[in-house]
Design a protein around this motif. Structure first.
Motif, mmCIF file in Angstrom:
data_model
loop_
_atom_site.group_PDB
_atom_site.id
_atom_site.type_symbol
_atom_site.label_atom_id
_atom_site.label_comp_id
_atom_site.label_asym_id
_atom_site.label_seq_id
_atom_site.Cartn_x
_atom_site.Cartn_y
_atom_site.Cartn_z
ATOM 1 N N LEU A 1 0.816 -1.209 0.000
ATOM 2 C CA LEU A 1 0.000 0.000 0.000
ATOM 3 C C LEU A 1 0.855 1.267 0.000
ATOM 4 O O LEU A 1 0.346 2.359 -0.265
ATOM 5 N N GLY A 2 2.135 1.142 0.290
ATOM 6 C CA GLY A 2 3.013 2.314 0.277
ATOM 7 C C GLY A 2 3.751 2.483 1.594
ATOM 8 O O GLY A 2 3.650 1.672 2.509
ATOM 9 N N LYS A 3 4.506 3.560 1.691
ATOM 10 C CA LYS A 3 5.309 3.826 2.886
ATOM 11 C C LYS A 3 4.429 4.101 4.103
ATOM 12 O O LYS A 3 3.323 4.600 3.978
ATOM 13 N N ALA A 4 4.958 3.757 5.259
ATOM 14 C CA ALA A 4 4.290 4.065 6.529
ATOM 15 C C ALA A 4 5.123 5.118 7.243
ATOM 16 O O ALA A 4 6.122 4.802 7.885
ATOM 17 N N GLU A 5 4.740 6.370 7.074
ATOM 18 C CA GLU A 5 5.488 7.484 7.658
ATOM 19 C C GLU A 5 4.545 8.364 8.470
ATOM 20 O O GLU A 5 3.448 8.696 8.020
ATOM 21 N N LEU A 6 4.981 8.769 9.659
ATOM 22 C CA LEU A 6 4.156 9.606 10.523
ATOM 23 C C LEU A 6 4.260 11.079 10.146
ATOM 24 O O LEU A 6 5.359 11.591 9.888
ATOM 25 N N ASN A 7 3.112 11.760 10.115
ATOM 26 C CA ASN A 7 3.106 13.217 10.046
ATOM 27 C C ASN A 7 2.989 13.707 11.494
ATOM 28 O O ASN A 7 1.894 13.771 12.058
ATOM 29 N N LYS A 8 4.132 14.022 12.078
ATOM 30 C CA LYS A 8 4.154 14.361 13.512
ATOM 31 C C LYS A 8 3.361 15.638 13.811
ATOM 32 O O LYS A 8 2.743 15.758 14.866
ATOM 33 N N ARG A 9 3.372 16.561 12.869
ATOM 34 C CA ARG A 9 2.632 17.805 13.083
ATOM 35 C C ARG A 9 1.130 17.522 13.189
ATOM 36 O O ARG A 9 0.443 18.073 14.056
ATOM 37 N N ALA A 10 0.618 16.633 12.315
ATOM 38 C CA ALA A 10 -0.810 16.295 12.338
ATOM 39 C C ALA A 10 -1.174 15.590 13.641
ATOM 40 O O ALA A 10 -2.221 15.871 14.248
ATOM 41 N N LEU A 11 -0.315 14.676 14.096
ATOM 42 C CA LEU A 11 -0.606 13.951 15.331
ATOM 43 C C LEU A 11 -0.512 14.851 16.559
ATOM 44 O O LEU A 11 -1.285 14.709 17.508
ATOM 45 N N THR A 12 0.423 15.799 16.515
ATOM 46 C CA THR A 12 0.533 16.770 17.622
ATOM 47 C C THR A 12 -0.727 17.627 17.687
ATOM 48 O O THR A 12 -1.265 17.888 18.771
ATOM 49 N N LEU A 13 -1.212 18.032 16.518
ATOM 50 C CA LEU A 13 -2.440 18.839 16.460
ATOM 51 C C LEU A 13 -3.628 18.040 16.982
ATOM 52 O O LEU A 13 -4.463 18.563 17.735
ATOM 53 N N ALA A 14 -3.709 16.758 16.602
ATOM 54 C CA ALA A 14 -4.803 15.905 17.076
ATOM 55 C C ALA A 14 -4.784 15.795 18.592
ATOM 56 O O ALA A 14 -5.834 15.820 19.250
ATOM 57 N N ARG A 15 -3.576 15.676 19.157
ATOM 58 C CA ARG A 15 -3.453 15.576 20.614
ATOM 59 C C ARG A 15 -3.856 16.889 21.283
ATOM 60 O O ARG A 15 -4.567 16.907 22.286
ATOM 61 N N GLU A 16 -3.409 18.007 20.709
ATOM 62 C CA GLU A 16 -3.739 19.315 21.281
ATOM 63 C C GLU A 16 -5.237 19.594 21.244
ATOM 64 O O GLU A 16 -5.791 20.226 22.153
ATOM 65 N N LEU A 17 -5.898 19.109 20.182
ATOM 66 C CA LEU A 17 -7.343 19.332 20.042
ATOM 67 C C LEU A 17 -8.165 18.304 20.807
ATOM 68 O O LEU A 17 -9.393 18.409 20.867
#
Length: 384
Positions: free
Chosen positions: A259-275
């Motif tokens: 299905l492709g690479k498994a790479e984290l978008n840390k900025r998106a996950l940080t935003l999800a945690r903050e929200l």
């Protein structure tokens, strides 16, 4: 492949002007009859049915089995709905036109006195589901949003897989959606894949809950777990201190890799945690949370927490109403080239229906005349 089941191969080319003109006329007459008989809800309900939609495509003379079945047919419908008030409007389209959806939904909402922002949110969410939450190697490139005066909606969108040169079509209907993230589709057309990363299955409820739990943690912890897994799974061979992989684990690694690479978008996950996102819908709408990030999170969930999504491809409807291509023929000559005279006779007949001509004998004579006028080889003429 099953015999008699159409595929949706990626096709280029264009519809010639003489055919596009007739398509608009016939599609407009069909819409007029549908609204008269079933109301705008009936129109949306049928557009959300993959087989009915394919039959309409075939009826108006488009390719019977191509990606253009979606893009051309929705484009024709959008043109018709712009020019005549049926109580239904359409936004979006193929490629760049899909990015105009928010602006067009605001215009439609203003006309129908609806809450534009709720429809724009819905548009973004259904696109995220079919790009991120459900992954089969297809990338969305077409998105058309139909709305009626009462606020009901249907979405028809399509993804492509350039590697296998195929497309698949996703259908949504507001009356059918109890949850955007639990089996929300009215139907999906395409060739069923062996597996799919399906996080919107009813079997994935525990997966969704655990996913929200780990997203609430420090992104650095998730990153460490992912990097450890990558080190251990490189080449599907464990480090010397790690247990041997069983067959199931090797299969999982290969599925994710395909299905492709498994790479984290840390900025998106940080935003999800903050929200402090509290449900899967909200998580999917986080800007920057794409297919690669969800694959990374899913890999961690499966191999660290032993919590799994569904791997079942939810395709429900292979596009198979081929008999309707015998109405006027097909653009690419399948099952026979479009005959302009036959097409014009059909339009004339449909116009008679729209005019509410109750003289049954007149209608029967017109049907007989059209049928008798078909000029394709007799051995190809089959009753429908």
């Amino acid at each position: 492949m099953k015999k008699g089941v159409a595929e949706l191969p990626l096709h280029g080319g264009h519809v010639p002007p003489w055919l596009a003109l007739r398509m608009r006329k016939l599609a407009g007459l069909v819409l007029k009859l549908l609204v008269d008989e079933y109301g705008t809800k009936g129109v949306l309900e049928r557009l959300a049915d993959p087989v009915w939609f394919q039959a309409l495509n075939n009826l108006i003379g488009m390719d019977w089995d191509s990606s253009g079945s979606t893009t051309v047919t929705t484009g024709i419908l959008k043109d018709v709905l712009l020019k005549e008030d049926f109580g239904v409007s359409a936004a979006g389209g193929k490629g760049a036109k899909s990015r105009e959806t928010p602006y067009e939904l605001r215009e439609i909402s203003k006309k129908y006195e609806l809450d534009a922002e709720s429809y724009i949110k819905t548009s973004k969410l259904v696109a995220k589901v079919d790009t991120v939450a459900l992954q089969t190697g297809y990338q969305l490139y077409h998105h058309t949003f139909f709305v009626d005066r009462e606020g009901r909606w249907t979405v028809v969108q399509q993804g492509m897989n350039p590697n296998i040169k195929m497309a698949r079509r996703y259908h949504w209907f507001s009356e059918n959606v109890e949850s955007f993230t639990v089996e929300p589709h009215k139907g999906i057309s395409g060739i069923k894949e062996e597996y799919a990363l399906n996080t919107v299955s009813r079997d994935a409820k525990e997966y969704q809950k655990t996913l929200l739990d780990i997203v609430s943690e420090d992104v650095r912890k998730i990153e460490r777990e992912l990097e450890t897994l990558k080190a251990m799974t490189k080449g599907y061979k464990p480090l010397i201190y790690y247990k041997p992989y069983d067959k199931r684990e090797v299969t999982l690694f290969r599925r994710y890799e395909s299905l492709g690479k498994a790479e984290l978008n840390k900025r998106a996950l940080t935003l999800a945690r903050e929200l402090s996102v509290s449900n899967y819908d909200e998580l999917l709408l986080i800007q920057g949370l794409g297919p690669s990030t969800l694959r990374a999170l899913s890999l961690v969930l499966e191999l660290v927490y032993d919590v799994h999504p569904s791997w079942k491809d939810p395709v429900t409807h292979p596009p198979d109403p081929f008999k309707f291509t015998y109405a006027v023929g097909g653009k690419d000559g399948v099952p026979f080239p479009v005959e302009r005279a036959t097409y014009d006779e059909l339009i004339s007949f449909m116009e008679t229906l729209v005019e509410k001509n109750k003289n049954e004998k007149v209608l029967v004579r017109q049907v007989t005349k059209i049928s008798r006028g078909w000029k394709f080889p007799k051995e190809e003429k089959k009753a429908t």
